[in-house]
Design a protein around this motif. Structure first.
Motif, PDB file in Angstrom:
ATOM      1  N   GLY A 186      50.722   5.064  33.744  1.00  0.00           N
ATOM      2  CA  GLY A 186      49.761   4.469  32.823  1.00  0.00           C
ATOM      3  C   GLY A 186      49.009   5.485  31.982  1.00  0.00           C
ATOM      4  O   GLY A 186      48.683   5.230  30.823  1.00  0.00           O
ATOM      5  N   GLU A 187      48.732   6.649  32.557  1.00  0.00           N
ATOM      6  CA  GLU A 187      47.956   7.661  31.848  1.00  0.00           C
ATOM      7  C   GLU A 187      48.672   8.124  30.578  1.00  0.00           C
ATOM      8  O   GLU A 187      48.035   8.250  29.514  1.00  0.00           O
ATOM      9  CB  GLU A 187      47.713   8.862  32.758  1.00  0.00           C
ATOM     10  N   THR A 188      49.971   8.367  30.666  1.00  0.00           N
ATOM     11  CA  THR A 188      50.729   8.863  29.511  1.00  0.00           C
ATOM     12  C   THR A 188      50.618   7.908  28.327  1.00  0.00           C
ATOM     13  O   THR A 188      50.317   8.318  27.199  1.00  0.00           O
ATOM     14  CB  THR A 188      52.211   9.057  29.883  1.00  0.00           C
ATOM     15  N   GLU A 189      50.852   6.628  28.579  1.00  0.00           N
ATOM     16  CA  GLU A 189      50.800   5.636  27.507  1.00  0.00           C
ATOM     17  C   GLU A 189      49.388   5.511  26.934  1.00  0.00           C
ATOM     18  O   GLU A 189      49.203   5.384  25.720  1.00  0.00           O
ATOM     19  CB  GLU A 189      51.283   4.279  28.019  1.00  0.00           C
ATOM     20  N   ALA A 190      48.379   5.542  27.817  1.00  0.00           N
ATOM     21  CA  ALA A 190      46.992   5.434  27.359  1.00  0.00           C
ATOM     22  C   ALA A 190      46.612   6.614  26.473  1.00  0.00           C
ATOM     23  O   ALA A 190      45.984   6.444  25.419  1.00  0.00           O
ATOM     24  CB  ALA A 190      46.054   5.349  28.555  1.00  0.00           C
ATOM     25  N   ARG A 191      46.982   7.809  26.884  1.00  0.00           N
ATOM     26  CA  ARG A 191      46.691   8.994  26.076  1.00  0.00           C
ATOM     27  C   ARG A 191      47.407   8.923  24.733  1.00  0.00           C
ATOM     28  O   ARG A 191      46.851   9.313  23.701  1.00  0.00           O
ATOM     29  CB  ARG A 191      47.118  10.263  26.816  1.00  0.00           C
ATOM     30  N   ASN A 192      48.651   8.444  24.751  1.00  0.00           N
ATOM     31  CA  ASN A 192      49.428   8.342  23.508  1.00  0.00           C
ATOM     32  C   ASN A 192      48.734   7.458  22.476  1.00  0.00           C
ATOM     33  O   ASN A 192      48.943   7.620  21.271  1.00  0.00           O
ATOM     34  CB  ASN A 192      50.830   7.798  23.786  1.00  0.00           C
ATOM     35  N   HIS A 193      47.930   6.497  22.955  1.00  0.00           N
ATOM     36  CA  HIS A 193      47.252   5.578  22.040  1.00  0.00           C
ATOM     37  C   HIS A 193      45.764   5.888  21.890  1.00  0.00           C
ATOM     38  O   HIS A 193      44.999   5.055  21.401  1.00  0.00           O
ATOM     39  CB  HIS A 193      47.462   4.132  22.504  1.00  0.00           C
ATOM     40  N   GLY A 194      45.391   7.087  22.292  1.00  0.00           N
ATOM     41  CA  GLY A 194      44.034   7.543  22.024  1.00  0.00           C
ATOM     42  C   GLY A 194      42.955   6.971  22.908  1.00  0.00           C
ATOM     43  O   GLY A 194      41.765   7.027  22.562  1.00  0.00           O
ATOM     44  N   PHE A 221      49.288  -4.913  34.966  1.00  0.00           N
ATOM     45  CA  PHE A 221      50.406  -4.102  35.463  1.00  0.00           C
ATOM     46  C   PHE A 221      51.634  -4.370  34.605  1.00  0.00           C
ATOM     47  O   PHE A 221      51.847  -5.485  34.113  1.00  0.00           O
ATOM     48  CB  PHE A 221      50.696  -4.386  36.939  1.00  0.00           C
ATOM     49  N   CYS A 222      52.439  -3.344  34.419  1.00  0.00           N
ATOM     50  CA  CYS A 222      53.682  -3.440  33.651  1.00  0.00           C
ATOM     51  C   CYS A 222      54.844  -3.276  34.620  1.00  0.00           C
ATOM     52  O   CYS A 222      55.046  -2.194  35.177  1.00  0.00           O
ATOM     53  CB  CYS A 222      53.745  -2.362  32.570  1.00  0.00           C
ATOM     54  N   GLY A 223      55.607  -4.343  34.830  1.00  0.00           N
ATOM     55  CA  GLY A 223      56.704  -4.293  35.792  1.00  0.00           C
ATOM     56  C   GLY A 223      57.380  -5.632  35.892  1.00  0.00           C
ATOM     57  O   GLY A 223      57.276  -6.479  35.002  1.00  0.00           O
ATOM     58  N   ALA A 240      71.252   4.238  32.179  1.00  0.00           N
ATOM     59  CA  ALA A 240      70.030   3.444  32.006  1.00  0.00           C
ATOM     60  C   ALA A 240      68.920   4.277  31.390  1.00  0.00           C
ATOM     61  O   ALA A 240      68.749   5.452  31.706  1.00  0.00           O
ATOM     62  CB  ALA A 240      69.571   2.877  33.352  1.00  0.00           C
ATOM     63  N   GLU A 241      68.159   3.652  30.505  1.00  0.00           N
ATOM     64  CA  GLU A 241      67.008   4.281  29.869  1.00  0.00           C
ATOM     65  C   GLU A 241      65.738   3.556  30.307  1.00  0.00           C
ATOM     66  O   GLU A 241      65.758   2.359  30.573  1.00  0.00           O
ATOM     67  CB  GLU A 241      67.136   4.202  28.339  1.00  0.00           C
ATOM     68  N   PRO A 242      64.602   4.275  30.394  1.00  0.00           N
ATOM     69  CA  PRO A 242      63.338   3.625  30.747  1.00  0.00           C
ATOM     70  C   PRO A 242      62.991   2.502  29.769  1.00  0.00           C
ATOM     71  O   PRO A 242      63.169   2.642  28.560  1.00  0.00           O
ATOM     72  CB  PRO A 242      62.314   4.758  30.671  1.00  0.00           C
ATOM     73  N   VAL A 243      62.501   1.404  30.297  1.00  0.00           N
ATOM     74  CA  VAL A 243      62.117   0.240  29.507  1.00  0.00           C
ATOM     75  C   VAL A 243      60.600   0.056  29.506  1.00  0.00           C
ATOM     76  O   VAL A 243      59.985  -0.251  28.480  1.00  0.00           O
ATOM     77  CB  VAL A 243      62.796  -1.031  30.069  1.00  0.00           C
ATOM     78  N   ALA A 244      60.002   0.250  30.670  1.00  0.00           N
ATOM     79  CA  ALA A 244      58.581  -0.055  30.844  1.00  0.00           C
ATOM     80  C   ALA A 244      57.653   0.742  29.931  1.00  0.00           C
ATOM     81  O   ALA A 244      56.694   0.170  29.390  1.00  0.00           O
ATOM     82  CB  ALA A 244      58.188   0.151  32.309  1.00  0.00           C
ATOM     83  N   PRO A 245      57.862   2.067  29.739  1.00  0.00           N
ATOM     84  CA  PRO A 245      56.908   2.816  28.905  1.00  0.00           C
ATOM     85  C   PRO A 245      56.750   2.251  27.492  1.00  0.00           C
ATOM     86  O   PRO A 245      55.626   2.126  26.995  1.00  0.00           O
ATOM     87  CB  PRO A 245      57.507   4.230  28.883  1.00  0.00           C
ATOM     88  N   ALA A 246      57.855   1.892  26.859  1.00  0.00           N
ATOM     89  CA  ALA A 246      57.777   1.362  25.488  1.00  0.00           C
ATOM     90  C   ALA A 246      57.053   0.021  25.454  1.00  0.00           C
ATOM     91  O   ALA A 246      56.256  -0.255  24.549  1.00  0.00           O
ATOM     92  CB  ALA A 246      59.169   1.229  24.889  1.00  0.00           C
ATOM     93  N   ARG A 247      57.299  -0.821  26.453  1.00  0.00           N
ATOM     94  CA  ARG A 247      56.638  -2.127  26.482  1.00  0.00           C
ATOM     95  C   ARG A 247      55.164  -1.985  26.854  1.00  0.00           C
ATOM     96  O   ARG A 247      54.320  -2.737  26.363  1.00  0.00           O
ATOM     97  CB  ARG A 247      57.376  -3.066  27.440  1.00  0.00           C
ATOM     98  N   ALA A 248      54.850  -0.986  27.682  1.00  0.00           N
ATOM     99  CA  ALA A 248      53.448  -0.707  27.987  1.00  0.00           C
ATOM    100  C   ALA A 248      52.714  -0.236  26.734  1.00  0.00           C
ATOM    101  O   ALA A 248      51.578  -0.653  26.461  1.00  0.00           O
ATOM    102  CB  ALA A 248      53.358   0.365  29.079  1.00  0.00           C
ATOM    103  N   GLU A 249      53.361   0.621  25.955  1.00  0.00           N
ATOM    104  CA  GLU A 249      52.736   1.102  24.720  1.00  0.00           C
ATOM    105  C   GLU A 249      52.612  -0.018  23.698  1.00  0.00           C
ATOM    106  O   GLU A 249      51.651  -0.054  22.928  1.00  0.00           O
ATOM    107  CB  GLU A 249      53.534   2.274  24.153  1.00  0.00           C
TER     108      GLU A 249
END
Length: 379
Positions: A80-88, A123-125, A48-57
């Protein structure tokens, strides 16, 4: 009379943002969720691979038009912090960074964000995450779900990340009212054994946009006419099955009837494979499907979810974008009773691949009875 000038930060709307990083990981590997002891480890062992991070981004990317107008409060690290930082995004962070997160982390983070004050909590879930958010905030703040889980019976979710961004933007501009949306969840252990045990857990305040919010999943009422209709559909599908073609048969009572008439015990809540009118693999995951259809002709048989209209992306993530592309959209057969179609305004697709989803847009044929088809729009 005195007055003061609002500083830039005070003039912005405040958006809470929480990601459940493991939501959806059980889907493609056929585990029907990640709730329960040792299930996540089992999912990882199955690839299994993570799904939520990509959909959150994807949600944050679609929200970029109002990025400078919002103040973001997020969960730490993978929440949430990782995705938010990735998008500036500059953001306020609650909680501690963790390599592994638990439901308690979602509850605690949601509580702290709500107490800090937000105009909307995203929320993403899946349904399990919705329950955690319900336990944390109840009706204290408005909430919206970005669908990233396996099972999403609740009415707090947008139909996909892009729709969630559109709802968020419109709500923050005060263009949408609120409504009380059902938070539903099922017993995953029973679900894995083929039994649906769904329960209403409460209500969350959610922005109301009926074309972009999914309704709670509804079981279609079964009458004698519906049973006859299901049998007629199954007979038609069986009669049209081609030699040596692998049929990927999705979940549902309508598709299960195909197995019943072939004297094969089809999985009610899983995906099974048939060839030459015999079941060749039961309750398969994405990897097993791809192995079985390699270098072979294949077709997908699917039925919409009652009330919601999803044909892909809800409870059948085993039929992944890779599987669909390998089979081809022209080789997808949609079957639904006439009564179910009368209660659906449109069909929906949320595979997790926006480019693939866009290829479905328009109309598609749905078999509604023996040798009878009708066209249905896909939104």
């Amino acid at each position: 009379m005195s007055s003061r000038v609002l500083n830039e930060d005070e003039s912005k709307k405040t958006l809470g943002f929480i990601v459940n990083p493991i939501a959806g990981m059980g889907g493609a590997v056929g585990l029907k969720g990640t709730d329960g002891k040792d299930i996540l480890e089992k999912a990882i062992n199955l690839g299994a691979e993570p799904v939520a991070p990509a959909r959150a981004e994807s949600f944050l990317s679609e929200l970029k038009s109002i990025r400078n107008d919002v103040r973001l409060i997020v969960g730490a690290g993978l929440m949430g912090e990782t995705e938010a930082r990735n998008h500036g995004y500059s953001c306020k962070v609650f909680g501690q960074k963790r390599e592994e997160t638990k439901p308690e982390d979602t509850v605690e983070t949601a509580k702290r964000i709500a107490e800090d004050g937000v105009d909307l909590l995203i929320f993403c879930g899946g349904d399990g995450t919705a329950r955690d958010v319900l336990n944390a905030v109840d009706k204290q703040v408005p909430v919206l779900g970005v669908p990233t889980g396996v099972k999403m019976h609740s009415a707090v979710f947008a139909v996909d990340p892009k729709a969630a961004a559109r709802i968020t933007s419109r709500f923050l501009r005060k263009h949408l009212p609120l409504w009380e949306a059902e938070v539903m969840d099922i017993d995953e252990e029973a679900f894995r054994r083929g039994r649906v045990s769904a329960r209403l857990h409460g209500y969350l305040l959610t922005p109301y946009e009926p074309t972009l919010i999914q309704v709670a999943k509804m079981a279609s009422p079964m009458t004698k006419d519906d049973l006859r209709n299901q049998a007629a559909l199954a007979v038609y599908i069986i009669e049209t099955m081609e030699p040596d073609v692998v049929y990927i048969v999705s979940a549902g009572t309508t598709t299960r009837t195909i197995g019943d008439l072939l004297d094969e015990k089809k999985t009610l809540l899983g995906v099974d494979l048939f060839c030459n009118k015999k079941m060749i693999a039961k309750d398969v995951n994405e990897k097993q499907i791809l192995e079985k259809i390699k270098d072979k002709n294949a077709k997908i048989i699917v039925t919409p979810i009652g009330g919601q209209g999803f044909i892909f992306g809800r409870g059948n993530q085993q039929i992944s974008p890779q599987v669909i592309r390998q089979v081809g959209i022209d080789n997808i057969v949609i079957i639904a009773t006439d009564n179910k179609m009368k209660n659906l305004k449109s069909l929906k697709v949320d595979t997790g691949d926006p480019e693939l989803d866009s290829e479905f847009r328009g109309t598609i044929n749905v078999v509604t009875d023996y040798k009878i088809e009708q066209k249905a729009p896909i939104e």
